[in-house]
Design a protein around this motif. Structure first.
Motif, PDB file in Angstrom:
ATOM      1  N   LEU A 284      44.192  33.580  31.678  1.00 49.31           N
ATOM      2  CA  LEU A 284      42.775  33.941  31.785  1.00 49.31           C
ATOM      3  C   LEU A 284      42.240  33.711  33.190  1.00 49.31           C
ATOM      4  N   ILE A 285      42.937  32.880  33.973  1.00 44.71           N
ATOM      5  CA  ILE A 285      42.591  32.726  35.390  1.00 44.71           C
ATOM      6  C   ILE A 285      43.347  33.825  36.129  1.00 44.71           C
ATOM      7  N   ASN A 286      42.718  34.961  36.261  1.00 38.89           N
ATOM      8  CA  ASN A 286      43.400  36.188  36.679  1.00 38.89           C
ATOM      9  C   ASN A 286      42.774  36.731  37.962  1.00 38.89           C
ATOM     10  N   TRP A 287      43.651  37.102  38.892  1.00 38.48           N
ATOM     11  CA  TRP A 287      43.184  37.740  40.139  1.00 38.48           C
ATOM     12  C   TRP A 287      42.987  39.231  39.863  1.00 38.48           C
ATOM     13  N   PRO A 288      41.762  39.722  39.899  1.00 39.25           N
ATOM     14  CA  PRO A 288      41.520  41.121  39.507  1.00 39.25           C
ATOM     15  C   PRO A 288      42.009  42.106  40.565  1.00 39.25           C
ATOM     16  N   GLY A 289      42.384  43.289  40.104  1.00 45.08           N
ATOM     17  CA  GLY A 289      42.737  44.356  41.033  1.00 45.08           C
ATOM     18  C   GLY A 289      41.512  44.860  41.771  1.00 45.08           C
ATOM     19  N   ARG A 290      41.747  45.534  42.903  1.00 47.90           N
ATOM     20  CA  ARG A 290      40.618  45.986  43.725  1.00 47.90           C
ATOM     21  C   ARG A 290      39.750  46.986  42.980  1.00 47.90           C
ATOM     22  N   ASP A 291      40.349  47.887  42.229  1.00 47.61           N
ATOM     23  CA  ASP A 291      39.555  48.890  41.497  1.00 47.61           C
ATOM     24  C   ASP A 291      38.672  48.217  40.457  1.00 47.61           C
ATOM     25  N   ALA A 292      39.227  47.258  39.726  1.00 44.08           N
ATOM     26  CA  ALA A 292      38.436  46.558  38.723  1.00 44.08           C
ATOM     27  C   ALA A 292      37.320  45.748  39.379  1.00 44.08           C
ATOM     28  N   MET A 293      37.604  45.170  40.548  1.00 42.21           N
ATOM     29  CA  MET A 293      36.585  44.375  41.232  1.00 42.21           C
ATOM     30  C   MET A 293      35.455  45.263  41.730  1.00 42.21           C
ATOM     31  N   ARG A 294      35.782  46.404  42.282  1.00 40.89           N
ATOM     32  CA  ARG A 294      34.750  47.319  42.773  1.00 40.89           C
ATOM     33  C   ARG A 294      33.883  47.842  41.634  1.00 40.89           C
ATOM     34  N   ALA A 295      34.502  48.115  40.502  1.00 37.75           N
ATOM     35  CA  ALA A 295      33.751  48.678  39.373  1.00 37.75           C
ATOM     36  C   ALA A 295      32.728  47.703  38.807  1.00 37.75           C
ATOM     37  N   SER A 299      25.441  44.074  42.578  1.00 37.55           N
ATOM     38  CA  SER A 299      24.760  44.904  43.567  1.00 37.55           C
ATOM     39  C   SER A 299      24.470  44.141  44.860  1.00 37.55           C
ATOM     40  N   GLN A 300      24.241  42.799  44.767  1.00 36.56           N
ATOM     41  CA  GLN A 300      23.959  42.032  45.977  1.00 36.56           C
ATOM     42  C   GLN A 300      25.139  42.074  46.949  1.00 36.56           C
ATOM     43  N   PHE A 301      26.378  42.042  46.426  1.00 41.68           N
ATOM     44  CA  PHE A 301      27.550  42.096  47.282  1.00 41.68           C
ATOM     45  C   PHE A 301      27.740  43.493  47.854  1.00 41.68           C
ATOM     46  N   VAL A 302      27.513  44.495  47.030  1.00 38.05           N
ATOM     47  CA  VAL A 302      27.693  45.872  47.500  1.00 38.05           C
ATOM     48  C   VAL A 302      26.714  46.171  48.625  1.00 38.05           C
ATOM     49  N   GLU A 303      25.443  45.764  48.470  1.00 38.10           N
ATOM     50  CA  GLU A 303      24.440  46.023  49.495  1.00 38.10           C
ATOM     51  C   GLU A 303      24.741  45.273  50.785  1.00 38.10           C
ATOM     52  N   ALA A 304      25.276  44.053  50.675  1.00 37.51           N
ATOM     53  CA  ALA A 304      25.494  43.229  51.860  1.00 37.51           C
ATOM     54  C   ALA A 304      26.817  43.530  52.559  1.00 37.51           C
ATOM     55  N   PHE A 305      27.876  43.834  51.775  1.00 34.01           N
ATOM     56  CA  PHE A 305      29.203  43.901  52.377  1.00 34.01           C
ATOM     57  C   PHE A 305      29.986  45.151  52.000  1.00 34.01           C
ATOM     58  N   GLY A 306      29.368  46.100  51.332  1.00 32.33           N
ATOM     59  CA  GLY A 306      30.071  47.309  50.951  1.00 32.33           C
ATOM     60  C   GLY A 306      30.987  47.079  49.761  1.00 32.33           C
ATOM     61  N   GLU A 307      32.022  47.931  49.687  1.00 32.95           N
ATOM     62  CA  GLU A 307      32.917  47.876  48.527  1.00 32.95           C
ATOM     63  C   GLU A 307      34.235  47.191  48.847  1.00 32.95           C
ATOM     64  N   HIS A 308      34.222  46.302  49.817  1.00 29.90           N
ATOM     65  CA  HIS A 308      35.447  45.549  50.125  1.00 29.90           C
ATOM     66  C   HIS A 308      35.764  44.597  48.968  1.00 29.90           C
ATOM     67  N   GLY A 309      37.049  44.321  48.834  1.00 30.62           N
ATOM     68  CA  GLY A 309      37.421  43.266  47.901  1.00 30.62           C
ATOM     69  C   GLY A 309      36.945  41.922  48.430  1.00 30.62           C
ATOM     70  N   VAL A 310      36.346  41.117  47.582  1.00 29.74           N
ATOM     71  CA  VAL A 310      35.715  39.878  48.012  1.00 29.74           C
ATOM     72  C   VAL A 310      36.288  38.715  47.200  1.00 29.74           C
ATOM     73  N   VAL A 311      36.580  37.626  47.901  1.00 29.83           N
ATOM     74  CA  VAL A 311      36.987  36.406  47.232  1.00 29.83           C
ATOM     75  C   VAL A 311      36.273  35.242  47.905  1.00 29.83           C
ATOM     76  N   ILE A 312      35.833  34.275  47.114  1.00 32.54           N
ATOM     77  CA  ILE A 312      35.090  33.123  47.609  1.00 32.54           C
ATOM     78  C   ILE A 312      35.946  31.887  47.361  1.00 32.54           C
ATOM     79  N   LEU A 313      36.204  31.114  48.410  1.00 33.28           N
ATOM     80  CA  LEU A 313      37.067  29.941  48.316  1.00 33.28           C
ATOM     81  C   LEU A 313      36.248  28.666  48.502  1.00 33.28           C
ATOM     82  N   ASP A 314      36.610  27.653  47.771  1.00 34.25           N
ATOM     83  CA  ASP A 314      36.027  26.326  47.961  1.00 34.25           C
ATOM     84  C   ASP A 314      36.993  25.308  47.382  1.00 34.25           C
ATOM     85  N   CYS A 315      36.799  24.042  47.739  1.00 34.14           N
ATOM     86  CA  CYS A 315      37.630  22.956  47.227  1.00 34.14           C
ATOM     87  C   CYS A 315      36.767  21.934  46.503  1.00 34.14           C
ATOM     88  N   PHE A 316      37.347  21.281  45.545  1.00 31.53           N
ATOM     89  CA  PHE A 316      36.681  20.167  44.879  1.00 31.53           C
ATOM     90  C   PHE A 316      37.688  19.035  44.711  1.00 31.53           C
TER      91      PHE A 316
END
Length: 485
Positions: A284-295, A299-316
């Motif tokens: 269930l911890i799955n890295w989505p494909g680019r097409d699924a991510m774009r679909a 809207s906040q990401f699309v307006e700010a950064f277009g349709e690029h594949g986006v990943v957010i990294l952080d550590c805890f």
């Protein structure tokens, strides 16, 4: 082997000396037993009847406590040819009374018994008895019996069938009510499916899952791989015990008490079920494909950064108990947390789901080193955007033809364009909110974990804490994602 009547002077046999059965129409009956385990009333009645038979036969070799099975009484000593039901205490054949070979016990009066029965029938026909007892299930009740008429002799009133039956009926009805109440109380304390069914608030509180149906779906997925360590715990209770431990971080001894098992059984069950969950719900911890991510990109990401594949990294980081008795603390000491910790890298999609969790590293390892070694960069595609803090700046991302955007502030001065950095910093708040939900949903991640959880599992390259973190993140993905604000 033939049977012989034990009444003195009778000596009636069922077979002749050659073993041939005699056609004399007689039957043979054993002495009644004293039934002590069926209530006080039944015990008293059966004891009196056994004593009455012994007194009637009047043999010195018969004792109340032990009567051999071969000592029988034939049917010629009863008016009807056989003993009456033990509860018919007023019946002439409640005990043998005919042809006893002595005069100490007189034959019972059958005419008196018949007159009493006749009066009972007349009263029943003229005035039906209505049972006033109120019980939830009428089928459980004993039929009512009317009060008998007085005896012929006012100075002698032995207990009759009708005296006994209302008492027995009342006692049985009371026991039925008590049995129903105890079943309801047991169901409330059993911690099984009925404890959580149709109560989403309980499900959320004890397991972190949103609905009972989700919990049962999870059980259906992992039950074939769960082996019962105790006959006391069902597969549902094994899963419930594990989720309760992850969710509330209750002490193992306390969990053992509320589930009614030994502490070792509860601990082994928790370890086994976590291993099963790690093996079967980690996908269930799955890295989505680019097409699924774009679909499904917000809207906040699309307006700010277009349709690029986006990943957010952080550590805890997760605090661990002191390892002074086992190994030096320095390798896992975190200067940021001021304690002994294990560090994990987590990747979050713009949709709010967890797409990657690294294995645990010692607390002193930098975010950059974890990013370079954990394998998350191998999942990037050309043109992807990676949002991360300053500690994640790495040259390897460029080799993947991806772009790193760093969100950080130094000495009050913006490091990059003001508006762009504000947007990126807003995403970091979103990531912190998401992991805040994970740690709040599963308290075991926000508490100090014991040292044995950070040791490698036998014949595996992961620690038990790695499995726990992975399971908690997968369970978080089973709940509705957090919308970006």
């Amino acid at each position: 082997m033939g049977r012989t009547c034990c009444v003195i002077g009778c000596n009636v046999r069922s077979h002749d000396r050659k073993g041939n059965k005699l056609d004399n129409g007689l039957s043979f009956h054993r002495f009644p037993s004293w039934r002590q385990g069926e209530g006080t009333i039944v015990s008293d009645i059966t004891k009196q009847r056994r004593q009455a038979w012994i007194a009637a036969v009047r043999r010195a070799d018969i004792e109340f406590s032990v009567i051999p099975n071969f000592l029988l009484v034939c049917s010629r000593h009863f008016h009807s040819g056989k003993p009456a039901n033990e509860m018919y205490t007023s019946h002439p054949d409640w005990a043998p009374s005919l042809h006893l070979g002595h005069t100490e016990i007189k034959p019972t009066n059958t005419a008196r018994y018949e007159r009493r029965e006749s009066r009972k029938r007349q009263k029943t026909e003229s005035k039906p008895v209505v049972n006033e007892t109120v019980i939830d299930d009428p089928g459980d009740l004993i039929p009512p019996v009317e009060t008998p008429p007085p005896e012929d002799e006012p100075d002698q009133k032995p207990m009759t069938e009708c005296d006994f039956c209302p008492l027995r009926r009342d006692e049985i009805n009371r026991l039925l009510e008590e049995n129903r109440a105890l079943k309801c109380e047991l169901s409330r304390r059993k911690l099984d499916e009925q404890f959580l069914k149709d109560d989403h608030i309980k499900v959320k509180y004890y397991t972190g899952l949103p609905h009972f149906e989700v919990l049962m779906g999870l059980l259906a997925r992992v039950e074939p791989y769960m082996t019962q360590r105790s006959k006391i715990l069902s597969p549902f209770q094994m899963l419930f015990l594990t989720l309760m431990r992850l969710r509330l971080n209750l002490p193992m001894q306390h969990i053992a008490h509320i589930f009614g098992v030994e502490r070792t059984t509860a601990s082994k069950t928790f370890s086994k079920v976590v291993t099963v969950l790690h093996a079967h719900i980690s996908p269930l911890i799955n890295w989505p494909g680019r097409d699924a991510m774009r679909a499904t990109m917000p809207s906040q990401f699309v307006e700010a950064f277009g349709e690029h594949g986006v990943v957010i990294l952080d550590c805890f980081e997760i605090f661990t108990q002191s390892q002074s008795t086992l190994t030096p603390q320095a390798p896992s000491h975190s200067h940021h947390k001021l304690g002994t910790t294990m560090k994990y890298l987590v990747s979050v999609t713009p949709q709010g789901s967890i797409s990657f969790v690294s294995k645990g590293c010692a607390g002193y390892v930098s975010n950059k080193d974890i990013t370079d070694s954990c394998g998350v960069l191998d999942k990037l595609l050309p043109g992807d955007l990676v949002f991360a803090g300053r500690g994640f700046d790495t040259n390897k991302v460029g080799l993947m033809c991806a772009e790193v955007k760093i969100y950080a502030f130094t000495n009050g001065q913006l490091e990059t364009d003001v508006e762009s950095t504000k947007k990126i910093a807003h995403l970091r708040i979103h990531v912190k909110r998401l992991f805040g939900i994970v740690s709040k949903s599963y308290a075991i991640l926000s508490s100090e974990v014991p040292t044995h959880m950070v040791l490698p599992c036998e014949e595996e390259d992961v620690t038990f804490l790695d499995k726990v973190v992975s399971v908690c993140c997968a369970l978080t993905n089973m709940s509705p994602s957090i919308p970006l604000k």
